[in-house]
Design a protein around this motif. Structure first.
Motif, PDB file in Angstrom:
ATOM      1  N   PHE A 121      15.270  -2.134 -11.632  1.00 57.04           N
ATOM      2  CA  PHE A 121      15.164  -2.647 -10.267  1.00 57.04           C
ATOM      3  C   PHE A 121      14.900  -4.149 -10.347  1.00 57.04           C
ATOM      4  O   PHE A 121      13.787  -4.621 -10.102  1.00 57.04           O
ATOM      5  N   ASP A 122      15.932  -4.892 -10.698  1.00 62.24           N
ATOM      6  CA  ASP A 122      15.753  -6.313 -10.992  1.00 62.24           C
ATOM      7  C   ASP A 122      15.819  -7.193  -9.748  1.00 62.24           C
ATOM      8  O   ASP A 122      15.820  -8.418  -9.859  1.00 62.24           O
ATOM      9  N   ARG A 123      15.860  -6.583  -8.567  1.00 65.53           N
ATOM     10  CA  ARG A 123      15.722  -7.332  -7.324  1.00 65.53           C
ATOM     11  C   ARG A 123      14.452  -6.952  -6.573  1.00 65.53           C
ATOM     12  O   ARG A 123      14.192  -7.485  -5.504  1.00 65.53           O
ATOM     13  N   LEU A 124      13.696  -6.014  -7.113  1.00 69.36           N
ATOM     14  CA  LEU A 124      12.490  -5.513  -6.466  1.00 69.36           C
ATOM     15  C   LEU A 124      11.317  -5.657  -7.429  1.00 69.36           C
ATOM     16  O   LEU A 124      11.229  -4.945  -8.431  1.00 69.36           O
ATOM     17  N   LEU A 125      10.413  -6.557  -7.123  1.00 68.11           N
ATOM     18  CA  LEU A 125       9.266  -6.820  -7.983  1.00 68.11           C
ATOM     19  C   LEU A 125       8.237  -5.705  -7.837  1.00 68.11           C
ATOM     20  O   LEU A 125       7.799  -5.391  -6.720  1.00 68.11           O
ATOM     21  N   LEU A 126       7.832  -5.119  -8.954  1.00 65.79           N
ATOM     22  CA  LEU A 126       6.822  -4.066  -8.968  1.00 65.79           C
ATOM     23  C   LEU A 126       5.491  -4.669  -9.400  1.00 65.79           C
ATOM     24  O   LEU A 126       5.350  -5.140 -10.536  1.00 65.79           O
ATOM     25  N   ILE A 127       4.515  -4.651  -8.494  1.00 63.83           N
ATOM     26  CA  ILE A 127       3.208  -5.256  -8.728  1.00 63.83           C
ATOM     27  C   ILE A 127       2.197  -4.149  -8.971  1.00 63.83           C
ATOM     28  O   ILE A 127       2.065  -3.229  -8.162  1.00 63.83           O
ATOM     29  N   PRO A 128       1.439  -4.196 -10.065  1.00 64.25           N
ATOM     30  CA  PRO A 128       0.432  -3.156 -10.284  1.00 64.25           C
ATOM     31  C   PRO A 128      -0.694  -3.249  -9.262  1.00 64.25           C
ATOM     32  O   PRO A 128      -1.174  -4.326  -8.926  1.00 64.25           O
ATOM     33  N   GLY A 129      -1.082  -2.088  -8.754  1.00 60.80           N
ATOM     34  CA  GLY A 129      -2.192  -2.018  -7.817  1.00 60.80           C
ATOM     35  C   GLY A 129      -2.839  -0.659  -7.941  1.00 60.80           C
ATOM     36  O   GLY A 129      -2.313   0.247  -8.592  1.00 60.80           O
ATOM     37  N   ARG A 130      -3.999  -0.530  -7.359  1.00 58.34           N
ATOM     38  CA  ARG A 130      -4.613   0.787  -7.207  1.00 58.34           C
ATOM     39  C   ARG A 130      -5.564   0.706  -6.031  1.00 58.34           C
ATOM     40  O   ARG A 130      -6.120  -0.354  -5.730  1.00 58.34           O
TER      41      ARG A 130
ATOM     42  N   PHE B 233       9.342  -6.937  -2.878  1.00 62.94           N
ATOM     43  CA  PHE B 233       8.233  -6.579  -3.774  1.00 62.94           C
ATOM     44  C   PHE B 233       7.481  -5.396  -3.184  1.00 62.94           C
ATOM     45  O   PHE B 233       7.478  -5.174  -1.965  1.00 62.94           O
ATOM     46  N   ILE B 234       6.836  -4.630  -4.056  1.00 60.47           N
ATOM     47  CA  ILE B 234       5.932  -3.568  -3.627  1.00 60.47           C
ATOM     48  C   ILE B 234       4.757  -3.507  -4.596  1.00 60.47           C
ATOM     49  O   ILE B 234       4.882  -3.847  -5.768  1.00 60.47           O
ATOM     50  N   ALA B 235       3.625  -3.048  -4.080  1.00 61.94           N
ATOM     51  CA  ALA B 235       2.481  -2.704  -4.916  1.00 61.94           C
ATOM     52  C   ALA B 235       2.228  -1.215  -4.718  1.00 61.94           C
ATOM     53  O   ALA B 235       2.007  -0.764  -3.589  1.00 61.94           O
ATOM     54  N   ILE B 236       2.300  -0.451  -5.786  1.00 57.58           N
ATOM     55  CA  ILE B 236       1.988   0.972  -5.721  1.00 57.58           C
ATOM     56  C   ILE B 236       0.508   1.126  -6.031  1.00 57.58           C
ATOM     57  O   ILE B 236       0.022   0.669  -7.067  1.00 57.58           O
ATOM     58  N   THR B 237      -0.229   1.764  -5.097  1.00 56.38           N
ATOM     59  CA  THR B 237      -1.690   1.728  -5.130  1.00 56.38           C
ATOM     60  C   THR B 237      -2.263   3.146  -5.132  1.00 56.38           C
ATOM     61  O   THR B 237      -2.992   3.542  -4.220  1.00 56.38           O
ATOM     62  N   ASP B 238      -1.934   3.911  -6.154  1.00 59.18           N
ATOM     63  CA  ASP B 238      -2.478   5.267  -6.229  1.00 59.18           C
ATOM     64  C   ASP B 238      -3.997   5.227  -6.396  1.00 59.18           C
ATOM     65  O   ASP B 238      -4.563   4.265  -6.913  1.00 59.18           O
ATOM     66  N   HIS B 239      -4.652   6.296  -5.932  1.00 62.91           N
ATOM     67  CA  HIS B 239      -6.108   6.321  -5.814  1.00 62.91           C
ATOM     68  C   HIS B 239      -6.793   6.345  -7.182  1.00 62.91           C
ATOM     69  O   HIS B 239      -6.647   7.303  -7.948  1.00 62.91           O
TER      70      HIS B 239
ATOM     71  N   ASN C 246      -7.804  -2.061  -1.979  1.00 61.55           N
ATOM     72  CA  ASN C 246      -6.703  -2.206  -2.929  1.00 61.55           C
ATOM     73  C   ASN C 246      -7.005  -3.378  -3.858  1.00 61.55           C
ATOM     74  O   ASN C 246      -7.458  -4.434  -3.412  1.00 61.55           O
ATOM     75  N   VAL C 247      -6.755  -3.180  -5.133  1.00 62.44           N
ATOM     76  CA  VAL C 247      -6.895  -4.244  -6.122  1.00 62.44           C
ATOM     77  C   VAL C 247      -5.526  -4.454  -6.750  1.00 62.44           C
ATOM     78  O   VAL C 247      -4.931  -3.522  -7.295  1.00 62.44           O
TER      79      VAL C 247
ATOM     80  N   HIS D 282       0.861  -1.196   0.000  1.00 64.88           N
ATOM     81  CA  HIS D 282       0.000   0.000   0.000  1.00 64.88           C
ATOM     82  C   HIS D 282       0.889   1.235   0.000  1.00 64.88           C
ATOM     83  O   HIS D 282       1.486   1.581   1.017  1.00 64.88           O
ATOM     84  N   MET D 283       0.973   1.946  -1.140  1.00 65.41           N
ATOM     85  CA  MET D 283       1.864   3.090  -1.284  1.00 65.41           C
ATOM     86  C   MET D 283       1.273   4.078  -2.290  1.00 65.41           C
ATOM     87  O   MET D 283       0.572   3.681  -3.220  1.00 65.41           O
ATOM     88  N   HIS D 284       1.625   5.366  -2.105  1.00 63.91           N
ATOM     89  CA  HIS D 284       1.093   6.415  -2.970  1.00 63.91           C
ATOM     90  C   HIS D 284       2.217   7.314  -3.477  1.00 63.91           C
ATOM     91  O   HIS D 284       3.216   7.541  -2.789  1.00 63.91           O
ATOM     92  N   THR D 285       2.025   7.836  -4.690  1.00 68.38           N
ATOM     93  CA  THR D 285       3.027   8.673  -5.338  1.00 68.38           C
ATOM     94  C   THR D 285       2.357   9.923  -5.904  1.00 68.38           C
ATOM     95  O   THR D 285       1.196  10.206  -5.619  1.00 68.38           O
TER      96      THR D 285
END
Length: 493
Positions: free
Chosen positions: A202-211, A180-186, A221-222, A144-147
């Motif tokens: 960032f080949d050691r940090l998995l980026l998972i789509p979320g919102r 891993f992280i899921a970036i979950t902007d509104h 969060n989805v 759960h993160m916001h940018t």
């Protein structure tokens, strides 16, 4: 990334006559395509070089020169060098530049095109073609993160507040050592384009789509899909919470209620989950620990904790995985401040570091939550009865009178106490629940009474502060069994 048979194959040969020219390879895209993927390769004999570009029926979509051999485009995101946007039906053209081919040389090329028209997508991850790491392990992440794509902010060079570029959140997660992280902007999908661009670096940090689906009646969060999901809960287009879950499930997304007991009002629109028509049997994940809620109350077990809401669902006989998320809105926060990136950290046992594996581990309940985001802290336990065993998220048949043995593994806690929770109530655990070393394996027993129960664990530090949350093991008194938890299929729409 592309396991299915291509929809279009274009082959040919370049010769000296094509030197310093541009070839046009046309193909027709049908209506209804939501993602278009092109794979291009050629013979590189004698320093032959071919460049790649793409034009849709309406506009130029990108030019990657000799840098890309696999290109994908959707309405929300695209391979760097290419423009995201709708995939119009009609005549598309692959542009092939020939900056160099020597006299007498012939080089064969092959272009393959896939049309994505269904929610069945890549079998590994949205933004990476292969797992970032192989092998079963406990992987650590923030869900759960916001940018700047919603309301995340940071300090600009002058010191004033500024929208926080997505890369700063990714850098903070990498610095924390997350997997891993899921970036979950509104409610938006605009951040997925930046995530696709950053993933290779960032080949050691998995980026998972979320919102974060932000409604007037609760937030959720989805994880997984990149296509738009309507967030207007209560409107004619989305009248019920069931319709919202329908939309997420249609794209094979994982739906997780966020900070369910936060108050709703002028300071936080619709933050608490109040949708009256919610069928909780369809909810597979609840955010039980939220960094923002903990920061607001100064306590992980304060009035805004999601644990009581989770326990209430478990007491209804539902099997819902509890997860954590920082709800970070400022990637520059000091790492020991609640709601800093990775605080809390969700720890997931998965077969590999890929999106599909992480989501499958979450749905299976193989999850612990490290409230401090410590790099070496973990919690697991197993129930044993004869030759049968069950771990977090699983069930074990326990008829009346039998004694179920529980074995616990606690790592990274120098001094603390084990707390056993049965059906929401703290109960007797090991004869000595004290943890006085960073590597501990306490045990305890439970005498079954023939009824269904759930058992989970907390770990507290020396001062009694909650630092680790475990998910339940389920005792099935009747032996009737439950249907297996659904697996996870990755959407690409």
């Amino acid at each position: 990334m592309t396991e299915a048979r291509p929809d279009v194959v274009l082959e040919g040969v370049v010769t000296e006559a094509d030197h310093e020219t541009y070839l046009q390879l046309p193909f027709d895209a049908p209506a209804g395509v939501t993602r278009l993927t092109v794979a291009f390769d050629y013979e590189r004999a004698h320093r032959t070089t071919l460049d790649l570009g793409l034009v849709d029926p309406e506009r130029f979509r990108g030019w990657s020169g000799g840098e890309r051999r696999l290109v994908t485009l959707s309405a929300e995101e695209a391979t760097p060098s290419y423009l995201p946007g709708p995939i119009p039906a009609g005549r598309w053209t692959i542009l092939v530049g020939v900056p160099n081919i020597r006299k007498g040389v012939r080089a064969a090329y092959k272009a393959q095109v896939w049309f994505g028209t269904s929610p069945v997508g890549p079998s590994v991850s949205t933004f990476s073609e292969a797992p970032l790491r192989t092998g079963r392990a406990w992987y650590r992440g923030d869900l759960h993160m916001h940018t700047a794509h919603s309301d995340g902010s940071c300090c600009a060079q002058s010191g004033v507040r500024s929208p926080a570029p997505l890369y700063r959140t990714v850098e903070a997660a990498a610095a924390r050592g997350l997997d891993f992280i899921a970036i979950t902007d509104h409610n938006t999908t605009s951040h997925f384009h930046a995530m696709r661009e950053l993933q290779p670096a960032f080949d050691r940090l998995l980026l998972i789509p979320g919102r974060e689906i932000t409604t007037f009646h609760g937030h959720a969060n989805v994880f997984g899909p990149t296509g738009f999901i309507d967030f207007r809960l209560g409107a004619e287009s989305l009248p019920t919470a069931g319709a919202l879950m329908d939309a997420a499930e249609a794209m094979e997304g994982v739906f997780a209620i966020a900070h369910p007991l936060l108050p709703s009002g002028e300071l936080c629109m619709g933050c608490g989950w109040t949708a009256r028509d919610t069928d909780f049997s369809r909810v597979k994940v609840i955010e039980v620990s939220n960094g923002g809620a903990a920061r607001a109350t100064g306590n992980e077990e304060g009035a805004f904790s999601g644990i009581p809401f989770w326990h209430a669902r478990l007491m209804e006989g539902l099997r819902i995985t509890g997860v954590g998320g920082s709800d970070n809105h400022d990637p520059s926060l000091a790492p020991d401040i609640a709601s800093a990136v990775g605080m809390p950290t969700t720890i997931v046992e998965a077969t590999e570091l890929s999106e599909t594996a992480i989501m499958a581990g979450i749905l299976a309940g193989r999850v612990a939550i490290d409230l401090d985001g410590a790099k070496d802290r973990s919690l697991d336990f197993v129930a044993r009865l004869g030759e049968a065993s069950a771990c977090m998220g699983d069930e074990i048949f326990a008829p009346a009178g039998v004694v179920v043995e529980f074995e616990v593994q606690v790592r990274g806690v120098e001094a603390g106490r084990l707390e056993v929770i049965v059906d929401g109530v703290v109960t007797e655990g090991p004869s000595d629940p004290t943890l006085d070393k960073s590597f501990a394996d306490p045990t305890f027993n439970f005498t079954a009474d023939g009824a269904d129960h759930w058992v989970r664990l907390n770990i507290r530090d020396r001062a009694g502060r909650l630092i680790l949350i475990g998910n339940p093991i389920y005792l099935n008194g009747a032996g009737e069994g439950r249907p297996p938890r659904s697996g996870y299929k990755k959407s690409r729409t």
